[in-house]
Design an enzyme around this catalytic site. Structure first.
Site, PDB file in Angstrom:
ATOM      1  N   PRO A 219      11.665  -3.703 -48.986  1.00 14.46           N
ATOM      2  CA  PRO A 219      11.616  -2.911 -47.753  1.00 14.46           C
ATOM      3  C   PRO A 219      13.014  -2.721 -47.163  1.00 14.46           C
ATOM      4  CG  PRO A 219      10.514  -5.050 -47.470  1.00 14.46           C
ATOM      5  CD  PRO A 219      10.922  -4.959 -48.904  1.00 14.46           C
TER       6      PRO A 219
ATOM      7  N   ALA B 169      15.091  -4.894 -43.552  1.00 12.95           N
ATOM      8  CA  ALA B 169      14.189  -6.010 -43.247  1.00 12.95           C
ATOM      9  C   ALA B 169      14.843  -7.358 -43.535  1.00 12.95           C
ATOM     10  CB  ALA B 169      12.901  -5.868 -44.040  1.00 12.95           C
ATOM     11  N   GLY B 170      16.124  -7.351 -43.887  1.00 12.72           N
ATOM     12  CA  GLY B 170      16.817  -8.616 -44.157  1.00 12.72           C
ATOM     13  C   GLY B 170      16.560  -9.151 -45.554  1.00 12.72           C
ATOM     14  N   LEU B 171      16.012  -8.304 -46.448  1.00  8.99           N
ATOM     15  CA  LEU B 171      15.729  -8.772 -47.817  1.00  8.99           C
ATOM     16  C   LEU B 171      16.758  -8.245 -48.827  1.00  8.99           C
ATOM     17  CD1 LEU B 171      11.822  -8.614 -47.962  1.00  8.99           C
ATOM     18  CD2 LEU B 171      13.262 -10.632 -47.787  1.00  8.99           C
ATOM     19  N   GLY B 172      17.841  -7.681 -48.331  1.00  9.52           N
ATOM     20  CA  GLY B 172      18.953  -7.329 -49.230  1.00  9.52           C
ATOM     21  C   GLY B 172      18.784  -6.007 -49.957  1.00  9.52           C
ATOM     22  N   SER B 173      18.031  -5.065 -49.380  1.00  8.81           N
ATOM     23  CA  SER B 173      17.768  -3.822 -50.113  1.00  8.81           C
ATOM     24  C   SER B 173      19.062  -3.082 -50.483  1.00  8.81           C
ATOM     25  CB  SER B 173      16.846  -2.903 -49.313  1.00  8.81           C
ATOM     26  OG  SER B 173      17.432  -2.585 -48.082  1.00  8.81           O
ATOM     27  N   SER B 174      20.006  -2.981 -49.550  1.00  9.43           N
ATOM     28  CA  SER B 174      21.210  -2.190 -49.844  1.00  9.43           C
ATOM     29  C   SER B 174      22.015  -2.835 -50.972  1.00  9.43           C
ATOM     30  CB  SER B 174      22.073  -2.002 -48.591  1.00  9.43           C
ATOM     31  OG  SER B 174      22.477  -3.250 -48.066  1.00  9.43           O
ATOM     32  N   ALA B 175      22.202  -4.149 -50.905  1.00  3.80           N
ATOM     33  CA  ALA B 175      22.990  -4.812 -51.953  1.00  3.80           C
ATOM     34  C   ALA B 175      22.276  -4.743 -53.301  1.00  3.80           C
ATOM     35  CB  ALA B 175      23.258  -6.264 -51.564  1.00  3.80           C
TER      36      ALA B 175
ATOM     37  N   ASP C 136      25.180 -11.281 -49.111  1.00  2.00           N
ATOM     38  CA  ASP C 136      24.066 -10.546 -49.728  1.00  2.00           C
ATOM     39  C   ASP C 136      24.417 -10.097 -51.146  1.00  2.00           C
ATOM     40  OD1 ASP C 136      22.835 -10.814 -47.285  1.00  2.00           O
ATOM     41  OD2 ASP C 136      22.265  -8.706 -47.109  1.00  2.00           O
TER      42      ASP C 136
HETATM   43  O1  PMV Z   1      21.399  -8.229 -44.514  1.00  2.00           O
HETATM   44  P1  PMV Z   1      20.756  -9.216 -43.597  1.00  2.00           P
HETATM   45  O2  PMV Z   1      20.015  -8.621 -42.456  1.00  2.00           O
HETATM   46  O3  PMV Z   1      20.008 -10.262 -44.335  1.00  2.00           O
HETATM   47  O4  PMV Z   1      21.943 -10.014 -42.863  1.00  2.00           O
HETATM   48  C1  PMV Z   1      22.950 -10.640 -43.578  1.00  2.00           C
HETATM   49  C2  PMV Z   1      23.415 -11.835 -42.870  1.00  2.00           C
HETATM   50  C3  PMV Z   1      24.379 -11.664 -41.714  1.00  2.00           C
HETATM   51  O5  PMV Z   1      25.011 -12.924 -41.592  1.00  2.00           O
HETATM   52  C4  PMV Z   1      23.641 -11.349 -40.419  1.00  2.00           C
HETATM   53  C5  PMV Z   1      25.423 -10.587 -41.950  1.00  2.00           C
HETATM   54  C6  PMV Z   1      26.412 -10.926 -43.048  1.00  2.00           C
HETATM   55  O6  PMV Z   1      27.116 -10.009 -43.468  1.00  2.00           O
HETATM   56  O7  PMV Z   1      26.537 -12.078 -43.463  1.00  2.00           O
END
Ligand code: PMV
Length: 319
Positions: free
Chosen positions: A101, A104-110, A152
């Site tokens: 998703p 959502a903090g699950l790393g989709s872009s990376a 990420d």
């Molecule tokens: O991509 P997210 O939403 O899982 O956030 C990554 C973690 C942060 O510490 C908030 C940002 C970062 O670049 O480390």
């Protein structure tokens, strides 16, 4: 030429998010239940150098040339060409599908970047080493998120649990005792760039208090690393809850995330916290295997839109 496919997992941050941007350590784990696949097919009959890119997960169906140079996928392709010393790509179609998703903090872009960079370099006949893939993915993360720590792209590139601190060598963690995590999506999308910028704004106004919280989160991450590698994190799940409470002090939690954390604890998790940028996105809860389904059910009954149960095996990556 046969199609080339590369796959990359999602990820969660076990502890240390936000503080990691300020140089504190953090721990991240790959999550294989969600992933991105990039497939590249040669198009021998297309015009020379014409690269079509189809990524339904981000509503993209276009020619690579038509994209702005700052488009993350165009930038990724340019960085691959630069790394391989190639001036022009051969005609092909790049198809990207992701079950991760967005926002959502699950790393989709990376994950999208890493799988595309891996597939493209393989397609060009020179698979890049993981270190090179990671460097490129970090550059692309800067386009997505402004000032990313790099955690990420690193966990997604190497696909192992990592202890990450900016400007230090990456440490691949070997887990002493496995456990289960329930990952629950609050259903609210969140932009990491915005939550990171919000923390920075508040940090600038109240540096002493924020530096204290950040230092405290760093200590927790060091302690959790020791427990992961030598002891049993499930027995000390409260450390994750402590991390959540510190993230609340940084102002990145929400009523819903707090409610989901409380729900998980009441349903039997030994610890729970928001994971990633906050402001929405996911929480994680550490659970005894016998409680995983009960905790997941309680989370859904209390507003989670989706849950994933993932096992972190001793001595291996998350499967
Ligand atoms: O991509 P997210 O939403 O899982 O956030 C990554 C973690 C942060 O510490 C908030 C940002 C970062 O670049 O480390």
């Amino acid at each position: 030429m046969p199609a080339i496919t590369a796959s990359s997992p999602g990820k969660i941050i076990l502890c240390g998010e936000h503080a990691v941007v300020y140089g504190a350590p953090a721990i991240a784990l790959p999550v294989f239940q969600v992933s991105t696949q990039t497939t590249i097919l040669a198009r021998p009959t297309a015009a020379q150098g014409e690269v079509k890119i189809v990524a339904p997960c981000i509503n993209l169906d276009d020619n690579l040339d038509a994209l702005d140079d700052q488009h993350p996928l165009k930038a990724a392709a340019n960085l691959v060409k630069e790394a391989l010393g190639i001036s022009r790509l051969q005609a092909c179609e790049i198809r990207i599908n992701s079950s991760i998703p967005l926002a959502a903090g699950l790393g989709s872009s990376a994950s999208v970047t890493v799988s595309m960079v891996s597939a493209l370099s393989q397609f060009l006949g020179h698979p890049l080493e993981l270190d090179a893939v990671n460097r490129i993915a970090f550059e692309v993360e800067k386009i997505h998120h402004g000032t990313p720590s790099g955690i990420d792209n690193t966990v997604i590139t190497y696909e192992t649990p990592i202890y990450f601190q900016k400007d230090s060598p990456i440490e691949h963690l070997s887990i002493n005792r496995g456990f289960k995590l329930v990952i629950a999506d609050s259903g609210t999308a969140t932009l990491t760039a915005e939550t990171v910028a919000g923390v920075r704004e508040r940090w600038q106004k109240n540096r002493e208090e924020y530096d204290n919280v950040i230092a405290h989160i760093g200590e927790l991450s060091r302690e959790i690393r020791h427990i992961l590698c030598k002891k049993d994190l499930l027995a000390q799940g409260d450390l994750l809850t402590q991390n959540h409470n510190l993230l609340c002090k940084l102002g990145v939690s929400t009523w819903k995330l707090d409610h989901l954390v409380k729900t998980a604890l009441e349903a039997g998790a030994t610890g729970a916290k928001l994971s990633g940028g906050g402001g929405g996105g996911n929480i994680i809860a550490i659970v005894d295997p016998s409680k995983a389904a009960i905790v997941a059910q309680a989370l859904v009954e209390n507003g989670a839109v989706h849950t994933i149960i993932t096992s972190i095996e001793a001595d291996t990556a998350v499967r």
